[in-house]
Write a protein that holds these residues in place. Structure first.
Motif, PDB file in Angstrom:
ATOM      1  N   GLY A  99       0.822  -1.207   0.000  1.00 20.37           N
ATOM      2  CA  GLY A  99       0.000   0.000   0.000  1.00 20.37           C
ATOM      3  C   GLY A  99       0.852   1.250   0.000  1.00 20.37           C
ATOM      4  N   ASP A 100       1.887   1.264   0.843  1.00 16.12           N
ATOM      5  CA  ASP A 100       2.805   2.403   0.887  1.00 16.12           C
ATOM      6  C   ASP A 100       3.568   2.526  -0.426  1.00 16.12           C
ATOM      7  N   ALA A 101       3.934   1.386  -1.009  1.00 12.89           N
ATOM      8  CA  ALA A 101       4.679   1.396  -2.264  1.00 12.89           C
ATOM      9  C   ALA A 101       3.849   2.014  -3.387  1.00 12.89           C
ATOM     10  N   PHE A 102       2.568   1.662  -3.445  1.00 15.26           N
ATOM     11  CA  PHE A 102       1.706   2.224  -4.488  1.00 15.26           C
ATOM     12  C   PHE A 102       1.432   3.706  -4.271  1.00 15.26           C
ATOM     13  N   ALA A 103       1.306   4.110  -3.018  1.00 11.53           N
ATOM     14  CA  ALA A 103       1.135   5.539  -2.734  1.00 11.53           C
ATOM     15  C   ALA A 103       2.361   6.319  -3.195  1.00 11.53           C
ATOM     16  N   TYR A 104       3.534   5.739  -3.007  1.00  7.98           N
ATOM     17  CA  TYR A 104       4.779   6.361  -3.459  1.00  7.98           C
ATOM     18  C   TYR A 104       4.804   6.426  -4.982  1.00  7.98           C
ATOM     19  N   GLN A 105       4.369   5.357  -5.644  1.00 11.57           N
ATOM     20  CA  GLN A 105       4.321   5.349  -7.100  1.00 11.57           C
ATOM     21  C   GLN A 105       3.347   6.400  -7.619  1.00 11.57           C
ATOM     22  N   GLN A 106       2.196   6.488  -7.000  1.00 12.36           N
ATOM     23  CA  GLN A 106       1.168   7.417  -7.457  1.00 12.36           C
ATOM     24  C   GLN A 106       1.617   8.875  -7.326  1.00 12.36           C
ATOM     25  N   ALA A 107       2.499   9.145  -6.366  1.00 16.52           N
ATOM     26  CA  ALA A 107       3.014  10.505  -6.183  1.00 16.52           C
ATOM     27  C   ALA A 107       3.888  10.940  -7.345  1.00 16.52           C
ATOM     28  N   GLY A 108       4.412   9.981  -8.131  1.00 13.81           N
ATOM     29  CA  GLY A 108       5.146  10.295  -9.345  1.00 13.81           C
ATOM     30  C   GLY A 108       6.541  10.849  -9.152  1.00 13.81           C
ATOM     31  N   LYS A 109       7.128  10.638  -7.984  1.00 16.78           N
ATOM     32  CA  LYS A 109       8.457  11.185  -7.727  1.00 16.78           C
ATOM     33  C   LYS A 109       9.579  10.193  -8.037  1.00 16.78           C
ATOM     34  N   HIS A 110       9.217   8.983  -8.377  1.00 12.04           N
ATOM     35  CA  HIS A 110      10.229   7.943  -8.576  1.00 12.04           C
ATOM     36  C   HIS A 110      10.935   8.095  -9.917  1.00 12.04           C
ATOM     37  N   PHE A 111      12.106   7.492 -10.009  1.00 16.56           N
ATOM     38  CA  PHE A 111      12.916   7.482 -11.221  1.00 16.56           C
ATOM     39  C   PHE A 111      13.300   6.027 -11.471  1.00 16.56           C
ATOM     40  N   GLY A 112      12.722   5.416 -12.506  1.00 14.77           N
ATOM     41  CA  GLY A 112      12.961   3.992 -12.712  1.00 14.77           C
ATOM     42  C   GLY A 112      11.919   3.159 -11.995  1.00 14.77           C
ATOM     43  N   LYS A 113      12.345   2.038 -11.410  1.00 16.04           N
ATOM     44  CA  LYS A 113      11.417   1.051 -10.882  1.00 16.04           C
ATOM     45  C   LYS A 113      11.311   1.098  -9.358  1.00 16.04           C
ATOM     46  N   ILE A 114      10.100   0.776  -8.898  1.00 12.61           N
ATOM     47  CA  ILE A 114       9.827   0.564  -7.477  1.00 12.61           C
ATOM     48  C   ILE A 114       9.616  -0.933  -7.289  1.00 12.61           C
ATOM     49  N   VAL A 115      10.218  -1.519  -6.266  1.00 15.57           N
ATOM     50  CA  VAL A 115      10.125  -2.951  -6.053  1.00 15.57           C
ATOM     51  C   VAL A 115       9.682  -3.266  -4.627  1.00 15.57           C
ATOM     52  N   ALA A 116       9.274  -4.510  -4.430  1.00 15.24           N
ATOM     53  CA  ALA A 116       9.062  -5.039  -3.089  1.00 15.24           C
ATOM     54  C   ALA A 116       9.854  -6.338  -2.992  1.00 15.24           C
ATOM     55  N   GLU A 117      10.492  -6.557  -1.837  1.00 13.85           N
ATOM     56  CA  GLU A 117      11.333  -7.737  -1.635  1.00 13.85           C
ATOM     57  C   GLU A 117      10.984  -8.402  -0.319  1.00 13.85           C
ATOM     58  N   TRP A 118      11.120  -9.718  -0.282  1.00 14.12           N
ATOM     59  CA  TRP A 118      10.888 -10.465   0.948  1.00 14.12           C
ATOM     60  C   TRP A 118      11.675 -11.763   0.945  1.00 14.12           C
TER      61      TRP A 118
END
Length: 335
Positions: free
Chosen positions: A316-335
């Motif tokens: 949920g936090d990752a998608f909120a960060y993506q929606q803000a549009g401040k990223h450069f390249g890819k956003i990932v989740a790891e476990w």
């Protein structure tokens, strides 16, 4: 076993980390994969935000990377311990486009990879690039393969060509990297001067701030000595298409990938006809395309640009960060 499920009607606050039954052992033609990473795409955002009305309890995420734990009878492509990455269309193995919807796409029509392990048909995966982390490999399924198809499979890119990449999201950054790897000239656009400096560091030959230069299509023509770009990676849609048509060379190729600025709008058909350019829509690619792409990047030494990593329970936090549009390249989740 842990997994993330979407509670209807969707929304980032409806992504719940839950316990589910173990995936079990693979049957004939199947493999069991211990998953370790996924990456976020605009398609995943549409699903998880509820805009596409996902099924209640759907496990999201189209991208998945991990390690083969077991192989079923008749599987010869994989062995235990292989590092693998998922395919976006498990039913599209090779050849021209065969699907136009997401009914068979993991994370949308069927359960995806936001979980600790999965049993699936062996053809739902390919081997991951050698030397890549699971997070890096997870960027291939959607963004990486989309850029590869736009430039190489459909666009016929060759050394010396000029590529115009719009924006600095996952597909566009991959397009810049692939184009440079293959000996092309690259022009990139963004509304952020800071991001333009970063894309120059990746090898872009020219950059344009489309906010301060609203007639950037003409600027591309000038930068190319009046010729125009051979391939345009068009991620905006209706709001940017007219400028992309101005930017493309006579007989060039426009790969329509996204609809970030709207799903419909006016198209300057007379100019498109005059340019005699190909305007081709695309949705990711086939399993064979993915295998070709992986061979290319192993030889070319390309590595993806990862902006930020989250945990499985932080989607949920990752998608909120993506929606803000401040990223450069890819956003990932790891476990």
């Amino acid at each position: 076993m842990k997994a993330v499920k979407i509670a209807a009607p969707g929304g980032f606050d409806k992504l719940n980390l839950v316990d589910i039954d173990d995936a079990g052992q693979p049957g004939p033609g199947e493999i069991r994969v211990r998953l370790h990473a996924t990456s976020l795409n605009f398609h995943d955002l549409i699903v998880c935000s509820g805009q596409s009305k996902p099924a209640d309890g759907r496990i999201p995420m189209s991208d998945g990377a991990g390690v083969v734990e077991a192989v079923g009878e008749g599987v010869s492509d994989f062995a235990e311990g292989d590092h693998v990455v998922s395919t976006f269309f498990p039913q599209w193995l090779a050849g021209p486009a065969r699907v136009s919807d997401f009914s068979g796409t993991p994370g949308d029509g069927i359960d995806g990879y936001a979980r600790e392990a999965v049993v699936a048909k062996a053809t739902s995966f390919t081997k991951a690039p050698k030397g890549w982390s699971h997070a890096e490999a997870a960027t291939i399924t959607t963004a990486g393969l989309t850029a590869w198809r736009a430039l190489v499979v459909d666009g016929g890119l060759k050394a010396g060509d000029t590529v115009l990449a719009l924006g600095t999201g996952g597909v566009s950054i991959f397009a810049v990297q692939i184009a440079k790897m293959m000996g092309a000239e690259v022009i990139a656009t963004s509304s952020s001067d800071e991001k333009l400096e970063r894309v120059k560091a990746l090898g872009a030959d020219h950059v344009i701030n489309y906010k301060s230069d609203e007639k950037w299509g003409s600027t591309v023509t000038k930068l190319t000595g009046g010729r125009g770009a051979d391939v345009v990676v068009e991620v905006g849609g209706a709001g940017t298409l007219s400028q992309s048509i101005k930017a493309v060379r006579i007989g060039g190729h426009i790969a329509l990938i996204g609809v970030l600025t709207g799903v419909s709008g006016d198209v300057p058909t007379a100019l498109l006809m005059q340019k005699q350019a190909r305007l081709e829509g695309l949705i990711v690619g086939s399993r064979a395309d993915q295998q070709d792409f992986i061979r290319a990047i192993e030889h070319g030494g390309l590595k993806p640009v990862i902006d930020k990593s989250f945990g499985l329970g932080e989607l949920g936090d990752a998608f909120a960060y993506q929606q803000a549009g401040k990223h450069f390249g890819k956003i990932v989740a790891e476990w």
